[in-house]
Design an enzyme around this catalytic site. Structure first.
Site, PDB file in Angstrom:
ATOM      1  N   GLU A 220       0.859  -1.181   0.000  1.00 27.56           N
ATOM      2  CA  GLU A 220       0.000   0.000   0.000  1.00 27.56           C
ATOM      3  C   GLU A 220       0.897   1.234   0.000  1.00 27.56           C
ATOM      4  O   GLU A 220       1.411   1.656   1.027  1.00 27.56           O
ATOM      5  CB  GLU A 220      -0.927   0.022   1.215  1.00 27.56           C
ATOM      6  CG  GLU A 220      -1.948   1.158   1.118  1.00 27.56           C
ATOM      7  CD  GLU A 220      -2.837   1.294   2.332  1.00 27.56           C
ATOM      8  OE1 GLU A 220      -3.858   1.979   2.225  1.00 27.56           O
ATOM      9  OE2 GLU A 220      -2.513   0.719   3.398  1.00 27.56           O
TER      10      GLU A 220
ATOM     11  N   HIS B 113     -10.133   0.067   1.280  1.00 25.80           N
ATOM     12  CA  HIS B 113     -10.987   0.812   2.223  1.00 25.80           C
ATOM     13  C   HIS B 113     -11.952   1.768   1.514  1.00 25.80           C
ATOM     14  O   HIS B 113     -11.834   2.985   1.586  1.00 25.80           O
ATOM     15  CB  HIS B 113     -10.167   1.541   3.290  1.00 25.80           C
ATOM     16  CG  HIS B 113      -8.921   2.247   2.870  1.00 25.80           C
ATOM     17  ND1 HIS B 113      -8.886   3.187   1.858  1.00 25.80           N
ATOM     18  CD2 HIS B 113      -7.652   2.177   3.351  1.00 25.80           C
ATOM     19  CE1 HIS B 113      -7.665   3.657   1.728  1.00 25.80           C
ATOM     20  NE2 HIS B 113      -6.888   3.052   2.627  1.00 25.80           N
TER      21      HIS B 113
ATOM     22  N   ASN C  91     -13.045   5.696   1.756  1.00 18.71           N
ATOM     23  CA  ASN C  91     -11.993   6.426   2.460  1.00 18.71           C
ATOM     24  C   ASN C  91     -10.811   6.690   1.532  1.00 18.71           C
ATOM     25  O   ASN C  91     -10.353   5.804   0.816  1.00 18.71           O
ATOM     26  CB  ASN C  91     -11.526   5.638   3.691  1.00 18.71           C
ATOM     27  CG  ASN C  91     -12.604   5.579   4.757  1.00 18.71           C
ATOM     28  OD1 ASN C  91     -12.735   6.482   5.570  1.00 18.71           O
ATOM     29  ND2 ASN C  91     -13.400   4.509   4.732  1.00 18.71           N
ATOM     30  N   ALA C  92     -10.285   7.940   1.580  1.00 13.82           N
ATOM     31  CA  ALA C  92      -9.091   8.342   0.828  1.00 13.82           C
ATOM     32  C   ALA C  92      -9.260   8.090  -0.672  1.00 13.82           C
ATOM     33  O   ALA C  92      -8.369   7.568  -1.342  1.00 13.82           O
ATOM     34  CB  ALA C  92      -7.854   7.630   1.353  1.00 13.82           C
TER      35      ALA C  92
ATOM     36  N   ASP D  27     -16.210  -0.775  11.179  1.00 16.42           N
ATOM     37  CA  ASP D  27     -15.935  -0.481  12.586  1.00 16.42           C
ATOM     38  C   ASP D  27     -16.811   0.632  13.148  1.00 16.42           C
ATOM     39  O   ASP D  27     -16.669   1.019  14.312  1.00 16.42           O
ATOM     40  CB  ASP D  27     -14.459  -0.129  12.784  1.00 16.42           C
ATOM     41  CG  ASP D  27     -14.044   1.159  12.055  1.00 16.42           C
ATOM     42  OD1 ASP D  27     -14.866   1.716  11.286  1.00 16.42           O
ATOM     43  OD2 ASP D  27     -12.891   1.593  12.241  1.00 16.42           O
TER      44      ASP D  27
ATOM     45  N   ASP E 239      -7.696  -3.183   8.278  1.00 12.78           N
ATOM     46  CA  ASP E 239      -6.765  -2.049   8.179  1.00 12.78           C
ATOM     47  C   ASP E 239      -6.138  -1.783   9.547  1.00 12.78           C
ATOM     48  O   ASP E 239      -5.794  -0.647   9.889  1.00 12.78           O
ATOM     49  CB  ASP E 239      -7.464  -0.795   7.656  1.00 12.78           C
ATOM     50  CG  ASP E 239      -6.499   0.239   7.073  1.00 12.78           C
ATOM     51  OD1 ASP E 239      -5.312  -0.077   6.924  1.00 12.78           O
ATOM     52  OD2 ASP E 239      -6.943   1.365   6.793  1.00 12.78           O
TER      53      ASP E 239
ATOM     54  N   ALA F 170      -6.292   6.946  10.843  1.00  6.98           N
ATOM     55  CA  ALA F 170      -4.998   6.309  10.592  1.00  6.98           C
ATOM     56  C   ALA F 170      -5.103   4.811  10.822  1.00  6.98           C
ATOM     57  O   ALA F 170      -4.689   4.285  11.848  1.00  6.98           O
ATOM     58  CB  ALA F 170      -3.925   6.915  11.495  1.00  6.98           C
TER      59      ALA F 170
END
Length: 391
Positions: A135, A222, A225-226, A254, A280, A314
């Site tokens: 990653e 993910h 996200n991002a 989560d 993650d 994070a």
């Protein structure tokens, strides 16, 4: 992973999640392989018997995106840390995982390839490492998230050629930003070698994503996200992930990364075999709140949520059994659906479903015995070898 050569194991009185149904009965394992699935009162002889006491017997979880756990980080690149990580995640039901990197220098990433390759050659005492998920560093500065911007780079085919030649079969999944210079060429090169290519930390438009998928991209890390979000005039990265059935979509379940409503949208948009649960997880998983490190960046974990000082999420402190339970409690998906997301689908994406990822005759006995409410794991077996038992 050392098998239980010449030995048999009977796991009885369980509720089994099979490929096409849920059944009550027993499983007989011989030499690490599922030899019988028994749906009646028959109790064959075995060298070792585990009374399942009515608990759930699931195919072992396969986590394709996990950075660490219980204080260990795969970037540590040593067997001691890898044992720490795999022992912890074995206690959470994970039987196979990819050692996932963060954005770092070429030298630091190479040490992960070297350490993972060596670790996989030896007897792995806990969760089995299946390879490396790279990653970064081929990501977008705009969606850097919790990656270290100091080490960002456009895709480097020379690095990839070197790593795949010197560590054959170790690189299983690579995340990049498809809009970066040279990315489409890299996607084609990787796909030709059966290495899964993912979009992530990316500002790719819908049209760029279409080009990337045609080149061989089949995965999204993910999801939501991002990455460039959905817009009704420019569907963006998220729009492509939702609508292209060739893309497997990762999900961090989560309650912090993705809302239940967005989970429902994702799961209803994707074919049933294209959603993958991941953790993650970083080194903070299984450890108390406090200050941690991720790729040289300080991470604060508060109430189990990991963030950089500026607020970016994070990674997580999630485990696979907790992701499983969250899906049961906060969505309408059932145990069979979620088992597919946690085990079968990642096995299919990695090309190992013939051997693992479901409970079926002739497959590896990669199994998890979970409490009736999925609050915790009672036992974990990898290739028939018990790697965890709750005390």
């Amino acid at each position: 992973m050392e098998q239980q050569q010449g030995r048999s194991l009977l796991i009885n009185h369980v509720k089994m999640v099979l490929e096409d149904r849920i059944a009550e009965g027993s499983i007989l394992v011989k030499d690490g392989i599922i030899a019988q699935i028994i749906e009646d009162s028959e109790q064959p002889e075995a060298d070792h018997i585990v009374d399942g006491q009515g608990k759930w017997l699931l195919p072992g979880f396969i986590d394709v995106h996990v950075h660490g756990g219980f204080g260990g980080d795969f970037m540590d690149a040593n067997a001691e840390s890898y044992n720490t990580i795999t022992k912890f995640h074995a206690s959470q039901g994970t039987t196979g995982m990819l050692a996932t990197t963060v954005t770092a220098s070429q030298e630091a990433l190479e040490t992960v390839f070297q350490a993972t390759s060596q670790y996989m050659k030896n007897d792995m005492p806990y969760t089995a490492l299946l390879g490396v998920h790279l990653e970064g560093p081929f990501l977008s500065i705009k969606w850097i998230g919790a990656q270290n911007p100091a080490f960002l780079s456009p895709p480097r085919l020379d690095w990839l050629q070197d790593w795949t030649e010197r560590y054959p079969g170790i690189l299983k999944l690579l995340t990049l930003a498809p809009e970066t210079e040279g990315a489409i060429e890299a996607i084609k090169w990787l796909a030709d070698r059966n290495i899964v290519v993912a979009c992530g930390h990316t500002d790719a438009t819908y049209d760029v994503m279409k080009e990337a998928v045609e080149a061989g991209l089949t995965h999204a890390v993910h999801t939501y996200n991002a990455m460039r979000p959905l817009h009704h005039r420019e569907p963006g990265t998220v729009g492509a992930v939702l609508t292209d059935d060739r893309i497997y979509a990762e999900l961090i379940a989560d309650g912090h990364h993705v809302s239940p409503g967005a989970i429902k949208l994702l799961a209803s948009s994707k074919p049933a075999d294209k959603l993958i649960l991941i953790t993650d997880a970083i080194s903070a998983a299984g450890r108390p709140d406090g200050l941690y490190d991720l790729g040289g960046l300080p991470v604060i974990v508060q109430d189990g949520v990991a963030r950089l000082h500026e607020g970016n999420l994070a990674g997580s402190s999630l485990t696979m059994i907790n992701a499983f339970r969250y899906m049961l409690e906060h969505t309408h998906y059932n145990v069979m659906d979620i088992s597919r997301y946690a085990s079968g689908n990642p096995a299919k994406q990695l090309g190992i479903f013939e051997h693992t990822g479901s409970i079926a005759l002739g497959k590896q006995a990669d199994l998890v015995l979970a409490e009736p409410d999925f609050s915790s794991v009672s036992h974990t077996w990898v290739h028939g070898k018990q790697v965890y038992e709750a005390k």
